[in-house]
Design a protein around this motif. Structure first.
Motif, PDB file in Angstrom:
ATOM      1  N   ARG A  92       0.907  -1.193  -0.153  1.00 40.60           N
ATOM      2  CA  ARG A  92      -0.145   0.136   0.038  1.00 40.60           C
ATOM      3  C   ARG A  92       1.034   1.205   0.029  1.00 40.60           C
ATOM      4  O   ARG A  92       1.642   1.446   0.794  1.00 40.60           O
ATOM      5  N   VAL A  93       0.832   1.926  -1.131  1.00 40.53           N
ATOM      6  CA  VAL A  93       1.728   3.152  -1.204  1.00 40.53           C
ATOM      7  C   VAL A  93       0.994   4.474  -1.284  1.00 40.53           C
ATOM      8  O   VAL A  93      -0.078   4.679  -1.920  1.00 40.53           O
ATOM      9  N   THR A  94       1.679   5.493  -0.561  1.00 42.26           N
ATOM     10  CA  THR A  94       1.080   6.858  -0.701  1.00 42.26           C
ATOM     11  C   THR A  94       2.260   7.705  -1.151  1.00 42.26           C
ATOM     12  O   THR A  94       3.599   7.714  -0.520  1.00 42.26           O
ATOM     13  N   LEU A  95       2.139   8.431  -2.080  1.00 44.41           N
ATOM     14  CA  LEU A  95       3.088   9.499  -2.707  1.00 44.41           C
ATOM     15  C   LEU A  95       2.632  10.717  -2.294  1.00 44.41           C
ATOM     16  O   LEU A  95       1.574  11.426  -2.614  1.00 44.41           O
ATOM     17  N   VAL A  96       3.363  11.574  -1.495  1.00 40.09           N
ATOM     18  CA  VAL A  96       3.408  13.019  -1.111  1.00 40.09           C
ATOM     19  C   VAL A  96       3.980  13.957  -2.010  1.00 40.09           C
ATOM     20  O   VAL A  96       5.496  14.083  -1.956  1.00 40.09           O
ATOM     21  N   GLU A  97       3.462  14.713  -2.760  1.00 36.59           N
ATOM     22  CA  GLU A  97       4.152  15.725  -3.601  1.00 36.59           C
ATOM     23  C   GLU A  97       3.126  16.996  -3.564  1.00 36.59           C
ATOM     24  O   GLU A  97       2.253  17.105  -3.853  1.00 36.59           O
ATOM     25  N   GLY A 129       1.773  15.239   7.620  1.00 31.06           N
ATOM     26  CA  GLY A 129       2.230  14.604   8.681  1.00 31.06           C
ATOM     27  C   GLY A 129       1.425  14.610   9.968  1.00 31.06           C
ATOM     28  O   GLY A 129       1.583  14.085  10.899  1.00 31.06           O
ATOM     29  N   ARG A 130       0.419  15.543   9.897  1.00 33.72           N
ATOM     30  CA  ARG A 130      -0.393  15.858  11.016  1.00 33.72           C
ATOM     31  C   ARG A 130      -1.774  15.214  10.976  1.00 33.72           C
ATOM     32  O   ARG A 130      -2.778  15.107  11.852  1.00 33.72           O
ATOM     33  N   ASP A 131      -1.922  14.717   9.840  1.00 36.38           N
ATOM     34  CA  ASP A 131      -3.167  14.119   9.555  1.00 36.38           C
ATOM     35  C   ASP A 131      -3.297  12.719  10.101  1.00 36.38           C
ATOM     36  O   ASP A 131      -2.421  11.775   9.882  1.00 36.38           O
ATOM     37  N   PRO A 132      -4.333  12.435  11.036  1.00 34.64           N
ATOM     38  CA  PRO A 132      -4.515  11.293  11.756  1.00 34.64           C
ATOM     39  C   PRO A 132      -4.456   9.927  10.661  1.00 34.64           C
ATOM     40  O   PRO A 132      -4.127   9.039  11.217  1.00 34.64           O
ATOM     41  N   GLN A 133      -5.060  10.062   9.631  1.00 35.80           N
ATOM     42  CA  GLN A 133      -5.192   9.082   8.397  1.00 35.80           C
ATOM     43  C   GLN A 133      -3.646   8.442   8.312  1.00 35.80           C
ATOM     44  O   GLN A 133      -3.588   7.511   7.534  1.00 35.80           O
ATOM     45  N   HIS A 134      -2.564   9.312   8.386  1.00 38.98           N
ATOM     46  CA  HIS A 134      -1.230   9.049   7.722  1.00 38.98           C
ATOM     47  C   HIS A 134      -0.266   9.260   8.824  1.00 38.98           C
ATOM     48  O   HIS A 134       0.847   8.626   8.614  1.00 38.98           O
ATOM     49  N   ARG A 135      -0.550   9.856   9.815  1.00 36.41           N
ATOM     50  CA  ARG A 135       0.535   9.883  10.918  1.00 36.41           C
ATOM     51  C   ARG A 135       0.713   8.556  11.810  1.00 36.41           C
ATOM     52  O   ARG A 135      -0.283   7.991  12.399  1.00 36.41           O
ATOM     53  N   GLU A 136       2.080   8.172  11.797  1.00 38.46           N
ATOM     54  CA  GLU A 136       2.515   6.961  12.090  1.00 38.46           C
ATOM     55  C   GLU A 136       1.650   5.540  11.848  1.00 38.46           C
ATOM     56  O   GLU A 136       1.426   4.772  12.572  1.00 38.46           O
ATOM     57  N   GLN A 137       1.500   5.635  10.628  1.00 43.63           N
ATOM     58  CA  GLN A 137       0.671   4.489   9.850  1.00 43.63           C
ATOM     59  C   GLN A 137       1.464   3.702   8.804  1.00 43.63           C
ATOM     60  O   GLN A 137       0.842   2.686   8.474  1.00 43.63           O
ATOM     61  N   TYR A 138       2.936   4.125   8.623  1.00 42.18           N
ATOM     62  CA  TYR A 138       3.639   3.296   7.612  1.00 42.18           C
ATOM     63  C   TYR A 138       4.822   2.383   8.210  1.00 42.18           C
ATOM     64  O   TYR A 138       5.389   2.822   9.023  1.00 42.18           O
ATOM     65  N   CYS A 156       9.837  13.000   8.014  1.00 40.62           N
ATOM     66  CA  CYS A 156       9.472  11.596   7.584  1.00 40.62           C
ATOM     67  C   CYS A 156       8.988  10.726   8.829  1.00 40.62           C
ATOM     68  O   CYS A 156       7.992   9.908   8.745  1.00 40.62           O
ATOM     69  N   LEU A 157       9.798  11.092   9.853  1.00 43.02           N
ATOM     70  CA  LEU A 157       9.427  10.248  11.241  1.00 43.02           C
ATOM     71  C   LEU A 157       7.954  10.358  11.613  1.00 43.02           C
ATOM     72  O   LEU A 157       7.255   9.354  12.241  1.00 43.02           O
ATOM     73  N   PRO A 158       7.336  11.417  11.377  1.00 35.43           N
ATOM     74  CA  PRO A 158       5.765  11.362  11.876  1.00 35.43           C
ATOM     75  C   PRO A 158       5.051  10.480  11.130  1.00 35.43           C
ATOM     76  O   PRO A 158       3.852   9.947  11.728  1.00 35.43           O
ATOM     77  N   PHE A 159       5.201  10.072   9.990  1.00 33.37           N
ATOM     78  CA  PHE A 159       4.695   9.151   9.327  1.00 33.37           C
ATOM     79  C   PHE A 159       4.873   7.771   9.700  1.00 33.37           C
ATOM     80  O   PHE A 159       4.177   6.740   9.381  1.00 33.37           O
ATOM     81  N   CYS A 160       6.024   7.626  10.145  1.00 29.82           N
ATOM     82  CA  CYS A 160       6.460   6.080  10.542  1.00 29.82           C
ATOM     83  C   CYS A 160       5.961   5.552  11.852  1.00 29.82           C
ATOM     84  O   CYS A 160       6.009   6.059  12.837  1.00 29.82           O
ATOM     85  N   ARG A 161       5.431   4.301  11.557  1.00 29.18           N
ATOM     86  CA  ARG A 161       4.893   3.453  12.660  1.00 29.18           C
ATOM     87  C   ARG A 161       6.070   3.109  13.800  1.00 29.18           C
ATOM     88  O   ARG A 161       7.217   2.894  13.010  1.00 29.18           O
ATOM     89  N   ILE A 162       5.941   2.902  15.018  1.00 28.95           N
ATOM     90  CA  ILE A 162       6.998   2.143  15.866  1.00 28.95           C
ATOM     91  C   ILE A 162       7.301   0.975  15.183  1.00 28.95           C
ATOM     92  O   ILE A 162       6.259   0.034  14.899  1.00 28.95           O
ATOM     93  N   GLY A 163       8.593   0.887  15.003  1.00 27.42           N
ATOM     94  CA  GLY A 163       9.244  -0.365  14.577  1.00 27.42           C
ATOM     95  C   GLY A 163       9.403  -0.451  13.157  1.00 27.42           C
ATOM     96  O   GLY A 163       9.912  -1.244  12.336  1.00 27.42           O
TER      97      GLY A 163
END
Length: 234
Positions: A92-97, A129-138, A156-163
């Motif tokens: 599942r890929v999201t492209l932010v531009e 990166g502040r959108d709950p649908q994307h924050r720490e979801q990847y 980048c780190l706000p998008f990344c899940r722990i692990g």
């Protein structure tokens, strides 16, 4: 595409005939669109394979456990996110531009290549990166040629899940940039895993910075649009 197949195979990455055809179509569409939209300074077909496709695919050797989701920040013409999607169609890929014309190309190429489960966001990373649908979801966050590392990890780190992991392709001499980013990485919930050498035939040696997400990113980050670049965390 023979060189693409040969080198990818030497890395242990499998590409079938359909995937090779997708890469060939990607190259052709990129060169056609580039005549009217500034997508890349690299227009030679072989150089596109080496400097865009293979440089992107190299990230797959460093993303750890098989990911199910990836977000590519500042995607531009789709690198490294779309080559990784072609490699692993189940992602599942999201492209932010943030640039509308580049986002339009991304929409076009996703459709032209018949890719599914790809979202194109026309947005700034500081906002997305502040959108709950994307924050720490990847599971994996990628970003290439976007900013210096101290700024990049705030995107980048706000998008990344722990692990999960942030993968940042960089040039040969990235040591000083990495050193300047240590405080930002720690404050944003990351941990530097390493700076890996990247060797692709015909390309000057490069590096790949790998950062793991080990703790939640504080709610104050990312800061407002433009601030991470103007005032990197030190």
């Amino acid at each position: 595409m023979d060189e693409l197949l040969k080198i990818a195979t030497s890395w242990g990455l499998h590409l079938d005939q359909r995937q090779l055809e997708q890469f060939a179509r990607y190259s052709a569409e990129l060169r056609a669109w580039n005549t009217r939209v500034n997508l890349t300074s690299i227009t030679d077909e072989r150089e596109i394979v080496i400097r865009h496709f293979l440089d992107s695919l190299r990230c797959a050797l460093s993303w750890g456990a098989a990911p199910s989701s990836l977000i590519d920040v500042g995607s531009g013409a789709g690198f490294p996110g779309l080559p990784l999607k072609i490699l692993r169609p189940e992602l599942r890929v999201t492209l932010v531009e943030s640039v509308g014309k580049k986002a339009a190309f991304l929409q076009h190429i996703v459709a032209a290549l018949g890719l599914h489960d790809v979202t194109v966001m026309t947005a700034r990373a500081e906002v997305a990166g502040r959108d709950p649908q994307h924050r720490e979801q990847y599971d994996v966050v990628t970003a290439r040629s976007v900013a210096e590392l101290a700024t990049l990890v705030e995107y980048c780190l706000p998008f990344c899940r722990i692990g999960g992991r942030v993968l940042a392709p960089k040039g040969r001499d990235s040591d000083s940039e990495v050193a300047r980013a240590h405080v930002a990485i720690a404050r944003l919930g990351g941990q530097l895993i390493g700076v890996e050498p990247v060797e692709i035939p015909g390309v000057e040696p490069r590096t790949l910075v790998v950062v793991a997400k080990i703790a939640p990113t504080p709610a104050a980050y990312p800061r407002s649009v433009g601030i991470p670049a103007k005032r990197p965390i030190r």
